[in-house]
Design an enzyme around this catalytic site. Sequence first.
Site, PDB file in Angstrom:
ATOM      1  N   GLU A 111     -20.278 -38.921  42.084  1.00  0.00           N
ATOM      2  CA  GLU A 111     -19.644 -37.924  41.467  1.00  0.00           C
ATOM      3  C   GLU A 111     -19.160 -38.324  39.863  1.00  0.00           C
ATOM      4  O   GLU A 111     -19.571 -39.318  39.650  1.00  0.00           O
ATOM      5  CB  GLU A 111     -18.120 -38.424  42.446  1.00  0.00           C
ATOM      6  N   ASP A 112     -18.476 -37.600  39.655  1.00  0.00           N
ATOM      7  CA  ASP A 112     -18.475 -38.008  37.942  1.00  0.00           C
ATOM      8  C   ASP A 112     -17.150 -38.535  37.733  1.00  0.00           C
ATOM      9  O   ASP A 112     -17.396 -39.706  36.868  1.00  0.00           O
ATOM     10  CB  ASP A 112     -18.251 -36.286  37.533  1.00  0.00           C
ATOM     11  N   ASP A 115     -10.408 -40.100  39.427  1.00  0.00           N
ATOM     12  CA  ASP A 115      -8.889 -40.147  38.306  1.00  0.00           C
ATOM     13  C   ASP A 115      -7.945 -40.826  39.444  1.00  0.00           C
ATOM     14  O   ASP A 115      -7.326 -41.816  40.043  1.00  0.00           O
ATOM     15  CB  ASP A 115      -8.524 -38.802  38.321  1.00  0.00           C
ATOM     16  N   PHE A 164      -7.725 -37.147  28.839  1.00  0.00           N
ATOM     17  CA  PHE A 164      -8.554 -35.953  29.895  1.00  0.00           C
ATOM     18  C   PHE A 164     -10.341 -36.421  28.912  1.00  0.00           C
ATOM     19  O   PHE A 164      -9.979 -35.908  27.809  1.00  0.00           O
ATOM     20  CB  PHE A 164      -8.071 -34.447  29.770  1.00  0.00           C
ATOM     21  N   ARG A 177     -19.554 -29.095  29.662  1.00  0.00           N
ATOM     22  CA  ARG A 177     -19.780 -29.809  30.697  1.00  0.00           C
ATOM     23  C   ARG A 177     -21.161 -29.989  29.512  1.00  0.00           C
ATOM     24  O   ARG A 177     -21.700 -31.453  30.100  1.00  0.00           O
ATOM     25  CB  ARG A 177     -19.997 -29.124  31.495  1.00  0.00           C
TER      26      ARG A 177
HETATM   27  P1  IMP Z   1      -9.343 -36.984  41.634  1.00  0.00           P
HETATM   28  O1  IMP Z   1      -9.595 -36.096  43.271  1.00  0.00           O
HETATM   29  O2  IMP Z   1      -7.669 -36.832  41.509  1.00  0.00           O
HETATM   30  O3  IMP Z   1      -9.676 -38.561  42.021  1.00  0.00           O
HETATM   31  O4  IMP Z   1      -9.715 -35.937  40.633  1.00  0.00           O
HETATM   32  C1  IMP Z   1     -11.430 -36.234  40.590  1.00  0.00           C
HETATM   33  C2  IMP Z   1     -11.857 -34.289  40.023  1.00  0.00           C
HETATM   34  O5  IMP Z   1     -10.982 -33.915  39.216  1.00  0.00           O
HETATM   35  C3  IMP Z   1     -13.179 -34.922  39.341  1.00  0.00           C
HETATM   36  O6  IMP Z   1     -13.839 -34.709  40.429  1.00  0.00           O
HETATM   37  C4  IMP Z   1     -12.781 -33.964  38.353  1.00  0.00           C
HETATM   38  O7  IMP Z   1     -13.674 -32.549  38.286  1.00  0.00           O
HETATM   39  C5  IMP Z   1     -12.221 -33.818  38.546  1.00  0.00           C
HETATM   40  N1  IMP Z   1     -11.259 -34.396  36.944  1.00  0.00           N
HETATM   41  C6  IMP Z   1     -10.367 -35.650  37.028  1.00  0.00           C
HETATM   42  N2  IMP Z   1      -9.957 -36.466  35.116  1.00  0.00           N
HETATM   43  C7  IMP Z   1     -11.054 -35.265  34.949  1.00  0.00           C
HETATM   44  C8  IMP Z   1     -10.669 -35.831  32.903  1.00  0.00           C
HETATM   45  O8  IMP Z   1     -10.774 -36.447  32.715  1.00  0.00           O
HETATM   46  N3  IMP Z   1     -12.143 -34.660  32.581  1.00  0.00           N
HETATM   47  C9  IMP Z   1     -12.527 -33.475  34.087  1.00  0.00           C
HETATM   48  N4  IMP Z   1     -12.694 -33.723  34.733  1.00  0.00           N
HETATM   49  C10 IMP Z   1     -11.746 -34.233  35.491  1.00  0.00           C
HETATM   50 MG    MG Z   2     -14.113 -30.702  37.753  1.00  0.00          MG
END
Ligand code: IMP
Ligand code: MG
Length: 194
Positions: A111-112, A115, A164, A177
């Site tokens: 995963e990227d 968060d 962000f 991206r």
């Molecule tokens: P989570 O579900 O809150 O952990 O968020 C995960 C997803 O939110 C990631 O796979 C990203 O696609 C997006 N995301 C969360 N933080 C960022 C950020 O700082 N930049 C871009 N995408 C983010």
């Molecule tokens: Mg995203």
Amino acid sequence: MAKQKKAIQNTQSRPGEKVKVLIPRVRIQRRILELAKQIRQDFPAEPLLLVGVLKGAVFFLSDLARGIPGEVSLDFIAVSSYGKDTQTSGQVRLTKDLDASIENKTVIVVEDILDTGMTLQYLLRILEQRKPKQMRVAVLLDKLERRIAEVHADYVGFSIPNEFVVGFGLDYAERYRNLQGVGVLTLKKPDKAG
Ligand code: IMP
Ligand code: MG
């Protein structure tokens, strides 16, 4: 984390958007190779299935996969967390499933960014039901401060502050991206005219 912040060379910023380098490409590449080595050390003789979460993980996954010696195969899954903004809504939905079964396979979910953890928590629950032999999680970036769901990543590229970020796969409204490194995106509300 690099102290000095210079503007990323990019021609795609729209008015009010600014991107400052947080992690340059060379550091990312070096770190991904370390993770790849570590993953192979942890599973010396196992065929590995890397499951990339579209679309953000594609660049991380492609470097990681090429860094892991031995048998590696790939599959992809996609989720949507609603909305184009810089905030996740917390609601997650599967938009593309894997092509093949993961039963009895050694799976690394790639995963990227981690968060709030909502996305990975949802995904891991789905994948766990499919009875992989074992499953690990690799993320390029970890925003620990923002964690809501209790998700643990086994392999973390970089822990980053609560900002962000875009680039190296990460987007803002599907843009940025393709930036070589990871940068912090700031948005300035346009001044009211008149
Ligand atoms: P989570 O579900 O809150 O952990 O968020 C995960 C997803 O939110 C990631 O796979 C990203 O696609 C997006 N995301 C969360 N933080 C960022 C950020 O700082 N930049 C871009 N995408 C983010
Ligand atoms: Mg995203």
